[in-house]
Design an enzyme around this catalytic site. Structure first.
Site, PDB file in Angstrom:
ATOM      1  N   LYS A 152    -110.018  28.225  -9.394  1.00 57.38           N
ATOM      2  CA  LYS A 152    -108.422  29.226  -9.475  1.00 57.38           C
ATOM      3  C   LYS A 152    -107.428  28.034 -10.089  1.00 57.38           C
ATOM      4  CE  LYS A 152    -108.945  33.353  -7.701  1.00 57.38           C
ATOM      5  NZ  LYS A 152    -108.499  34.690  -6.775  1.00 57.38           N
ATOM      6  N   LYS A 160    -118.762  36.374 -10.944  1.00 54.86           N
ATOM      7  CA  LYS A 160    -118.571  37.906 -10.606  1.00 54.86           C
ATOM      8  C   LYS A 160    -117.420  38.730 -10.889  1.00 54.86           C
ATOM      9  CE  LYS A 160    -114.030  37.115  -7.956  1.00 54.86           C
ATOM     10  NZ  LYS A 160    -113.501  38.070  -6.350  1.00 54.86           N
ATOM     11  N   LYS A 172    -110.664  40.537 -10.389  1.00 52.69           N
ATOM     12  CA  LYS A 172    -109.717  41.479 -11.061  1.00 52.69           C
ATOM     13  C   LYS A 172    -108.752  40.204 -12.276  1.00 52.69           C
ATOM     14  CE  LYS A 172    -107.737  42.326  -6.887  1.00 52.69           C
ATOM     15  NZ  LYS A 172    -106.948  41.925  -5.299  1.00 52.69           N
TER      16      LYS A 172
HETATM   17  P1  ATP Z   1    -109.779  37.779  -8.320  1.00 50.61           P
HETATM   18  O1  ATP Z   1    -110.551  37.905  -8.974  1.00 50.61           O
HETATM   19  O2  ATP Z   1    -108.301  37.512  -9.113  1.00 50.61           O
HETATM   20  O3  ATP Z   1    -110.138  36.472  -7.422  1.00 50.61           O
HETATM   21  P2  ATP Z   1    -110.605  39.688  -6.489  1.00 50.61           P
HETATM   22  O4  ATP Z   1    -110.764  40.383  -7.620  1.00 50.61           O
HETATM   23  O5  ATP Z   1    -111.300  38.586  -4.995  1.00 50.61           O
HETATM   24  O6  ATP Z   1    -109.180  38.483  -7.279  1.00 50.61           O
HETATM   25  P3  ATP Z   1    -109.424  40.049  -3.689  1.00 50.61           P
HETATM   26  O7  ATP Z   1    -108.261  40.484  -3.306  1.00 50.61           O
HETATM   27  O8  ATP Z   1    -109.003  38.473  -3.727  1.00 50.61           O
HETATM   28  O9  ATP Z   1    -109.960  40.601  -4.799  1.00 50.61           O
HETATM   29  O10 ATP Z   1    -110.526  40.724  -2.855  1.00 50.61           O
HETATM   30  C1  ATP Z   1    -110.519  41.708  -2.074  1.00 50.61           C
HETATM   31  C2  ATP Z   1    -112.045  41.898  -1.395  1.00 50.61           C
HETATM   32  O11 ATP Z   1    -112.497  42.238  -2.286  1.00 50.61           O
HETATM   33  C3  ATP Z   1    -112.987  40.801  -0.906  1.00 50.61           C
HETATM   34  O12 ATP Z   1    -112.893  40.759   0.162  1.00 50.61           O
HETATM   35  C4  ATP Z   1    -113.895  40.290  -1.598  1.00 50.61           C
HETATM   36  O13 ATP Z   1    -114.445  39.393  -1.051  1.00 50.61           O
HETATM   37  C5  ATP Z   1    -114.038  41.103  -2.212  1.00 50.61           C
HETATM   38  N1  ATP Z   1    -114.407  41.296  -3.667  1.00 50.61           N
HETATM   39  C6  ATP Z   1    -114.011  40.341  -5.062  1.00 50.61           C
HETATM   40  N2  ATP Z   1    -114.530  40.571  -6.167  1.00 50.61           N
HETATM   41  C7  ATP Z   1    -115.383  41.065  -5.208  1.00 50.61           C
HETATM   42  C8  ATP Z   1    -117.067  41.747  -5.983  1.00 50.61           C
HETATM   43  N3  ATP Z   1    -117.573  40.631  -7.374  1.00 50.61           N
HETATM   44  N4  ATP Z   1    -117.630  41.550  -5.701  1.00 50.61           N
HETATM   45  C9  ATP Z   1    -118.066  42.455  -4.119  1.00 50.61           C
HETATM   46  N5  ATP Z   1    -116.646  42.192  -3.648  1.00 50.61           N
HETATM   47  C10 ATP Z   1    -115.822  41.780  -3.993  1.00 50.61           C
END
Ligand code: ATP
Ligand code: LTN
Length: 342
Positions: free
Chosen positions: A121, A205, A208
């Site tokens: 990040k 992955k 967001k």
């Molecule tokens: P960013 O992508 O900006 O890092 P994020 O999508 O990881 O953000 P968070 O709020 O940090 O968003 O994550 C919320 C939950 O969603 C966490 O439990 C995280 O592990 C899960 N998660 C996030 N992205 C994925 C993914 N691609 N596949 C499965 N689980 C996910």
């Protein structure tokens, strides 16, 4: 559910959090929120909207407030019942920040320096990253342990942070001779959907923060948008393989098949038995139909709830009150253990 640390004798308690940083996507739903719904049935569960974590990178204040309500709406639209589980925002319970400070003095620099998410990040210019971004996993440990939570449903990407939370809990217990005061929280990661990948790159992955909106399916996308994104998803010229072996070296195809499996409840083998040998001209529309079928009711309900911000905020306030009632006595004990005058 896996057993927690053998000697901790407190109740089973589930805790998890999602950042109010916009663009809630299919990965967040399958990797986290969907699991939250099932877990609310069997034991106490707290689902937090981690706004303190969100400000580790710059946020527009009005957008942050709206996104906080958006996660509350998503939680409820997905099936979390505020009568069963506690839904609240992190900044409303000061125990998180207070315990994080104490944990800052327990965690070691070397532990945090090994966190791969910070490196990802912060990027190349880590000197300019906020101190909060570096300290992010310590606050996460405090979130969990402020409630002595024993089980933490998260996506695969959070595994390392959970290991750190266990290390912090263990070191606190040891340093202060408070054996088994904190449980060593168990991650609940396994299951389909733990790692959903970008629609544009099967090795990254779904996120967001990906600048391309075509890389993810947002929970707010309408049916036409979902279909368009799946149609444009990266694949290759070969048909869907007949067996799991055939997914090797084809990460984008593996991802789409995995999404189908997670949404339908069928195993990957069953999906391949049904679609193996077919072209993506057949598989993609079937996947789009399935995704719309599963997600449309959630996004519709989210939209309905978001039309009533006062209702959402009242739910969060009520949740925060319940969360405080659990965290305050635990924090008081922690202060006592550490040697503060309480
Ligand atoms: P960013 O992508 O900006 O890092 P994020 O999508 O990881 O953000 P968070 O709020 O940090 O968003 O994550 C919320 C939950 O969603 C966490 O439990 C995280 O592990 C899960 N998660 C996030 N992205 C994925 C993914 N691609 N596949 C499965 N689980 C996910
Ligand atoms: N870091 C998590 C969000 C998060 C969290 C938590 C998850 C913050 N505090 C406590 C589980 C338990 C993420 O998904 N990026």
């Amino acid at each position: 559910m896996a057993e927690t640390a053998p000697r901790f004798s407190g109740p089973k308690r589930v805790f998890s959090g999602v950042q109010p940083t916009g663009n809630l996507h299919l990965g967040n739903y399958l990797g986290a929120i969907r699991k939250f719904v099932d877990l609310q049935e069997d034991q106490e569960a707290l689902y937090c909207i981690v706004d303190l974590h969100a400000i580790t990178v710059a946020q527009d204040p009005e957008a942050l407030r709206a996104q906080t309500r958006e996660i509350a709406a998503a939680y409820m639209a997905a099936g979390i019942d505020p009568q069963k589980a506690i839904i609240f925002h992190q900044s409303a319970v000061s125990a998180h920040a207070e315990l994080a400070w104490i944990f800052n003095c327990v965690a070691r620099m070397g532990w945090l320096e090994r966190m791969t998410q910070f490196k990802d990040k912060a990027g190349k210019d880590s000197e300019r990253a906020s101190v909060g971004l570096f300290d992010y996993p310590v606050l996460m440990a405090a979130d969990i342990l402020a409630y002595k939570a024993t089980h933490v449903p998260v996506g695969e990407d959070q595994k390392q942070h959970l290991e750190l939370a266990r290390d912090i809990a263990g070191k606190f217990n040891k340093d202060f001779h408070a054996e088994d005061f904190f449980p060593l929280p168990e991650p609940l990661i396994k299951g389909p959907g733990a790692r959903i990948m970008s629609l544009k790159d099967g090795c990254a992955k779904m996120s967001k923060s990906d600048p391309s909106d075509l890389s993810r399916i947002n929970l707010t996308d309408d049916a036409a948008m979902i279909a368009k994104k799946i149609k444009k998803a990266k694949t290759d010229a070969e048909p869907v393989p007949e067996n799991v072996e055939g997914l090797k070296g084809r990460p984008e195809v593996e991802n789409l098949v995995g999404i189908y499996s997670a949404l339908s409840g069928q195993s990957v083998e069953e999906v391949l038995a049904a679609y193996g040998g077919q072209g993506f001209g057949v598989f993609k529309p079937a996947l789009a139909e399935l995704a719309v079928d599963k997600l449309a009711p959630i996004s519709e309900e989210m939209r309905r709830l978001q039309n009533d911000p006062a209702f959402l905020e009242s739910q969060l306030e009520a949740g925060a009150e319940k969360a405080n009632a659990i965290a305050v006595p635990i924090l008081r004990e922690v202060k006592q253990i550490v040697g503060f005058v309480v």
